[in-house]
Scaffold this motif. Structure first.
Motif, PDB file in Angstrom:
ATOM      1  N   ASP A  83       4.996  -1.878 -12.254  1.00 58.68           N
ATOM      2  CA  ASP A  83       6.006  -2.928 -12.404  1.00 58.68           C
ATOM      3  C   ASP A  83       7.142  -2.467 -13.316  1.00 58.68           C
ATOM      4  N   PHE A  84       6.796  -1.761 -14.401  1.00 58.16           N
ATOM      5  CA  PHE A  84       7.832  -1.254 -15.309  1.00 58.16           C
ATOM      6  C   PHE A  84       8.766  -0.295 -14.579  1.00 58.16           C
ATOM      7  N   CYS A  85       8.192   0.654 -13.834  1.00 54.79           N
ATOM      8  CA  CYS A  85       9.010   1.643 -13.114  1.00 54.79           C
ATOM      9  C   CYS A  85       9.900   0.969 -12.070  1.00 54.79           C
ATOM     10  N   ALA A  86       9.371  -0.057 -11.409  1.00 59.72           N
ATOM     11  CA  ALA A  86      10.174  -0.779 -10.421  1.00 59.72           C
ATOM     12  C   ALA A  86      11.344  -1.490 -11.100  1.00 59.72           C
ATOM     13  N   ARG A  87      11.091  -2.129 -12.235  1.00 58.51           N
ATOM     14  CA  ARG A  87      12.171  -2.826 -12.952  1.00 58.51           C
ATOM     15  C   ARG A  87      13.255  -1.873 -13.416  1.00 58.51           C
ATOM     16  N   GLU A  88      12.857  -0.634 -13.756  1.00 61.86           N
ATOM     17  CA  GLU A  88      13.831   0.335 -14.267  1.00 61.86           C
ATOM     18  C   GLU A  88      14.584   1.058 -13.161  1.00 61.86           C
ATOM     19  N   GLY A  89      14.276   0.751 -11.900  1.00 61.67           N
ATOM     20  CA  GLY A  89      15.069   1.303 -10.801  1.00 61.67           C
ATOM     21  C   GLY A  89      14.514   2.547 -10.138  1.00 61.67           C
ATOM     22  N   CYS A  90      13.271   2.949 -10.464  1.00 57.25           N
ATOM     23  CA  CYS A  90      12.656   4.074  -9.755  1.00 57.25           C
ATOM     24  C   CYS A  90      12.434   3.689  -8.291  1.00 57.25           C
ATOM     25  N   GLU A  91      12.532   4.669  -7.413  1.00 55.40           N
ATOM     26  CA  GLU A  91      12.373   4.378  -5.985  1.00 55.40           C
ATOM     27  C   GLU A  91      10.939   4.531  -5.494  1.00 55.40           C
ATOM     28  N   TYR A  92      10.210   5.549  -5.983  1.00 50.88           N
ATOM     29  CA  TYR A  92       8.926   5.894  -5.379  1.00 50.88           C
ATOM     30  C   TYR A  92       7.884   6.193  -6.460  1.00 50.88           C
ATOM     31  N   TYR A  93       6.618   6.177  -6.051  1.00 48.09           N
ATOM     32  CA  TYR A  93       5.556   6.523  -6.985  1.00 48.09           C
ATOM     33  C   TYR A  93       4.342   7.068  -6.236  1.00 48.09           C
ATOM     34  N   GLN A  94       3.487   7.751  -6.992  1.00 47.65           N
ATOM     35  CA  GLN A  94       2.175   8.164  -6.513  1.00 47.65           C
ATOM     36  C   GLN A  94       1.206   8.069  -7.682  1.00 47.65           C
ATOM     37  N   GLY A  95      -0.079   7.887  -7.373  1.00 47.86           N
ATOM     38  CA  GLY A  95      -1.061   7.783  -8.440  1.00 47.86           C
ATOM     39  C   GLY A  95      -2.302   7.058  -7.986  1.00 47.86           C
ATOM     40  N   PHE A  96      -3.299   7.053  -8.865  1.00 47.75           N
ATOM     41  CA  PHE A  96      -4.604   6.505  -8.522  1.00 47.75           C
ATOM     42  C   PHE A  96      -4.593   4.983  -8.354  1.00 47.75           C
ATOM     43  N   LEU A  97      -3.522   4.310  -8.781  1.00 44.23           N
ATOM     44  CA  LEU A  97      -3.456   2.865  -8.585  1.00 44.23           C
ATOM     45  C   LEU A  97      -3.620   2.510  -7.115  1.00 44.23           C
ATOM     46  N   ARG A  98      -2.971   3.258  -6.238  1.00 42.43           N
ATOM     47  CA  ARG A  98      -3.050   2.956  -4.818  1.00 42.43           C
ATOM     48  C   ARG A  98      -3.991   3.880  -4.067  1.00 42.43           C
ATOM     49  N   ALA A  99      -4.013   5.151  -4.426  1.00 41.88           N
ATOM     50  CA  ALA A  99      -4.833   6.081  -3.645  1.00 41.88           C
ATOM     51  C   ALA A  99      -5.027   7.385  -4.393  1.00 41.88           C
ATOM     52  N   GLN A 100      -6.215   7.978  -4.223  1.00 39.27           N
ATOM     53  CA  GLN A 100      -6.491   9.316  -4.710  1.00 39.27           C
ATOM     54  C   GLN A 100      -6.208  10.313  -3.581  1.00 39.27           C
ATOM     55  N   PRO A 101      -6.122  11.613  -3.893  1.00 36.36           N
ATOM     56  CA  PRO A 101      -5.939  12.608  -2.829  1.00 36.36           C
ATOM     57  C   PRO A 101      -7.031  12.482  -1.780  1.00 36.36           C
ATOM     58  N   MET A 102      -6.670  12.691  -0.518  1.00 39.22           N
ATOM     59  CA  MET A 102      -7.607  12.490   0.584  1.00 39.22           C
ATOM     60  C   MET A 102      -7.403  13.543   1.652  1.00 39.22           C
ATOM     61  N   THR A 103      -8.370  13.647   2.546  1.00 44.78           N
ATOM     62  CA  THR A 103      -8.282  14.619   3.633  1.00 44.78           C
ATOM     63  C   THR A 103      -7.220  14.182   4.635  1.00 44.78           C
ATOM     64  N   ALA A 104      -6.863  15.107   5.529  1.00 43.70           N
ATOM     65  CA  ALA A 104      -5.862  14.793   6.547  1.00 43.70           C
ATOM     66  C   ALA A 104      -6.320  13.635   7.426  1.00 43.70           C
ATOM     67  N   ALA A 105      -7.602  13.623   7.788  1.00 44.25           N
ATOM     68  CA  ALA A 105      -8.118  12.551   8.645  1.00 44.25           C
ATOM     69  C   ALA A 105      -8.063  11.208   7.923  1.00 44.25           C
TER      70      ALA A 105
ATOM     71  N   VAL B 290      14.258   9.022  -7.751  1.00 41.88           N
ATOM     72  CA  VAL B 290      13.223   9.271  -8.759  1.00 41.88           C
ATOM     73  C   VAL B 290      11.869   8.839  -8.215  1.00 41.88           C
ATOM     74  N   LEU B 291      10.910   9.767  -8.267  1.00 43.42           N
ATOM     75  CA  LEU B 291       9.515   9.477  -7.931  1.00 43.42           C
ATOM     76  C   LEU B 291       8.694   9.675  -9.195  1.00 43.42           C
ATOM     77  N   VAL B 292       7.848   8.700  -9.517  1.00 45.17           N
ATOM     78  CA  VAL B 292       7.038   8.763 -10.737  1.00 45.17           C
ATOM     79  C   VAL B 292       5.607   9.111 -10.366  1.00 45.17           C
ATOM     80  N   GLU B 293       5.053  10.102 -11.054  1.00 42.58           N
ATOM     81  CA  GLU B 293       3.670  10.514 -10.822  1.00 42.58           C
ATOM     82  C   GLU B 293       2.731   9.836 -11.808  1.00 42.58           C
ATOM     83  N   GLY B 294       1.450   9.765 -11.442  1.00 42.86           N
ATOM     84  CA  GLY B 294       0.424   9.333 -12.377  1.00 42.86           C
ATOM     85  C   GLY B 294       0.374   7.845 -12.635  1.00 42.86           C
ATOM     86  N   ILE B 295       0.827   7.019 -11.681  1.00 42.75           N
ATOM     87  CA  ILE B 295       0.762   5.565 -11.867  1.00 42.75           C
ATOM     88  C   ILE B 295      -0.684   5.105 -11.666  1.00 42.75           C
ATOM     89  N   GLU B 296      -1.250   4.509 -12.714  1.00 41.89           N
ATOM     90  CA  GLU B 296      -2.655   4.101 -12.668  1.00 41.89           C
ATOM     91  C   GLU B 296      -2.853   2.610 -12.897  1.00 41.89           C
TER      92      GLU B 296
END
Length: 439
Positions: free
Chosen positions: A409-431, A397-403
């Protein structure tokens, strides 16, 4: 990238769709205007009232549960569209009543761009919706009323002006898009012109590929990225992936656009450190190609990014046609060591037969699954039920939109494996992604 304006302390939601309710809309407009920093300047609020036709017919013909499913799906399409297209401002999506929705954006926006956004959103809403009762898919037909708020407008005058226009337009069987001023945007691009512009942009390599980093919830290490396509049109501004493919579909060039994006993304990922995965979206046009799996494998080999590090993401709309054919293509991709993810899980209606029939490796939980989950016990119960089902089916399970840290922390406690979202990074160029991956 734009962001939804959802306050915490005074947030109130529509029970059915999870969008803001009319009271929240009024509070938000008042706050935007009171907080606007420019002395003597007018807060730039653009509004569109989306009126869904035929919803009463759906209720009569298929039952109210089918109508409710359709309205939830419309709400999700509005939410996803706004997240994708409103790049620089703050926005709010609300359900007013029945089949009436409002989208507000606080950003500088030309008349041409706001009108085009309305046309693109209308196309997105008009796409087929799964009928929960079985049988043929549902289709709804939206009309949209537009305005730019003046310094004398508040939430009530915005609602009144757009509601009056929508009713006049309905009674006169007017055009799908109408302005409260009665003036259509000058110099707007026609559909045919946009289609030609897109083909030229593909030829000139003007479609930008950004990468949304993805992380492990157990140790916060980067595990890869999702490739996202953007097009900066000289007249209407930024065009997100969803609208890009709508334009390409009208020009019958969806497969060409999809291959172009895939090739550019694979090229951008070629220099990544070993172990990072690339996630790519695939379309119904891709899966309609007889030899798609082999063609994609050849592209991967030619570019030099291995198939075993690729995750292909499908959305429910991909599955509305010939499910047996889709299963066959996905099985071929699995034999070639590609991973398959079901994207936007939890957004609107989901046919659980897909989870039983298809060879999936992962489900990506839609961002709406974590909106409000920290404070709502029912949302938490739904989230835990989905996690239990994923474990039973051996799906990651990968959770989108983590801000926020609390969401992660909730998703980690519930056993999700992966996440993406603005908490860590916004979309960026290849470089930019390459630098982050090696830091």
């Amino acid at each position: 990238m734009g962001r939804a304006d959802e306050t915490i302390m005074d947030e109130t939601k529509d029970i059915l769709t999870g969008l803001a309710d009319p009271a929240q809309l009024r509070r938000t407009v008042a706050r935007w205007q009171s907080e606007w920093p420019e002395p003597g300047g007018t807060c730039p609020i653009h509004a569109m009232l989306i009126t869904i036709g035929r919803i009463d017919t759906v209720n009569v013909a298929f039952g109210e549960s089918a109508g409710d499913v359709a309205l939830v799906e419309v709400a999700q399409r509005i939410r996803h569209f706004a997240s994708d297209e409103l790049e620089s401002g703050v926005w709010l999506a609300a359900r007013l009543n029945g089949g009436n929705f409002m989208l507000l954006a606080r950003e500088e926006c030309s008349r041409e761009r706001w009108q085009w956004l309305a046309e693109a959103l209308a196309d997105a809403i008009a796409g087929p919706i799964v009928n929960p009762e079985g049988g043929s898919n549902l289709r709804l037909w939206p009309r949209i009323a537009l305005m730019r708020a003046s310094e004398h407008d508040d939430a009530d005058t915005i609602l009144d002006r757009l509601s009056e226009l929508a009713e006049r337009n309905r009674q006169s069987a007017g055009s799908r898009i109408a302005w409260s001023s009665g003036i259509v945007a000058q110099g707007k691009r026609s559909s045919h012109e946009l289609e030609a512009d897109l083909l030229a942009a593909i030829d000139r390599d003007e479609i930008e590929i950004l990468f949304q980093p993805q992380f492990s919830l157990s140790d916060d290490r980067m595990i890869g990225a999702e490739a996202l396509a953007r097009w900066h049109h000289p007249v209407i501004g930024k065009v997100g992936a969803g609208a890009l493919f709508q334009i390409a579909d009208r020009a019958d060039h969806t497969a060409q656009l999809s291959r172009h994006i895939a090739e550019r993304a694979l090229q951008g990922a070629r220099s990544w450190p070993e172990g990072l995965r690339l996630s790519l979206n695939i379309t119904p046009a891709d899966l309609a190609v007889e030899n798609f799996a082999l063609d994609f494998a050849r592209l991967s080999d030619t570019v030099g990014f291995p198939m075993e590090r690729v995750t292909l993401e499908i959305v429910e709309q991909v599955l509305l046609g010939d499910l047996d054919r889709v299963k066959s293509v996905l099985d071929q991709l699995k034999l070639l060591d590609c991973r398959i993810a079901l994207d936007d899980f939890g957004a609107g209606f989901c046919n659980f037969r897909y989870l039983k029939v298809l060879s999936l490796d992962c489900i990506k939980l839609d961002r709406s699954m974590v909106d409000g989950v920290i404070d709502d016990e029912r949302d938490q119960a739904v989230f835990r039920a989905i996690m239990g089902m994923a474990r039973a089916l051996d799906l990651s399970v990968l959770v989108e939109g983590i801000e926020t840290e609390a969401q992660r922390d909730f998703c980690a406690r519930e056993g999700c494996e992966y996440y993406q979202g603005f908490l860590r990074a916004q979309p960026m160029t290849a470089a930019e992604f390459d630098l982050l991956a090696r830091s």
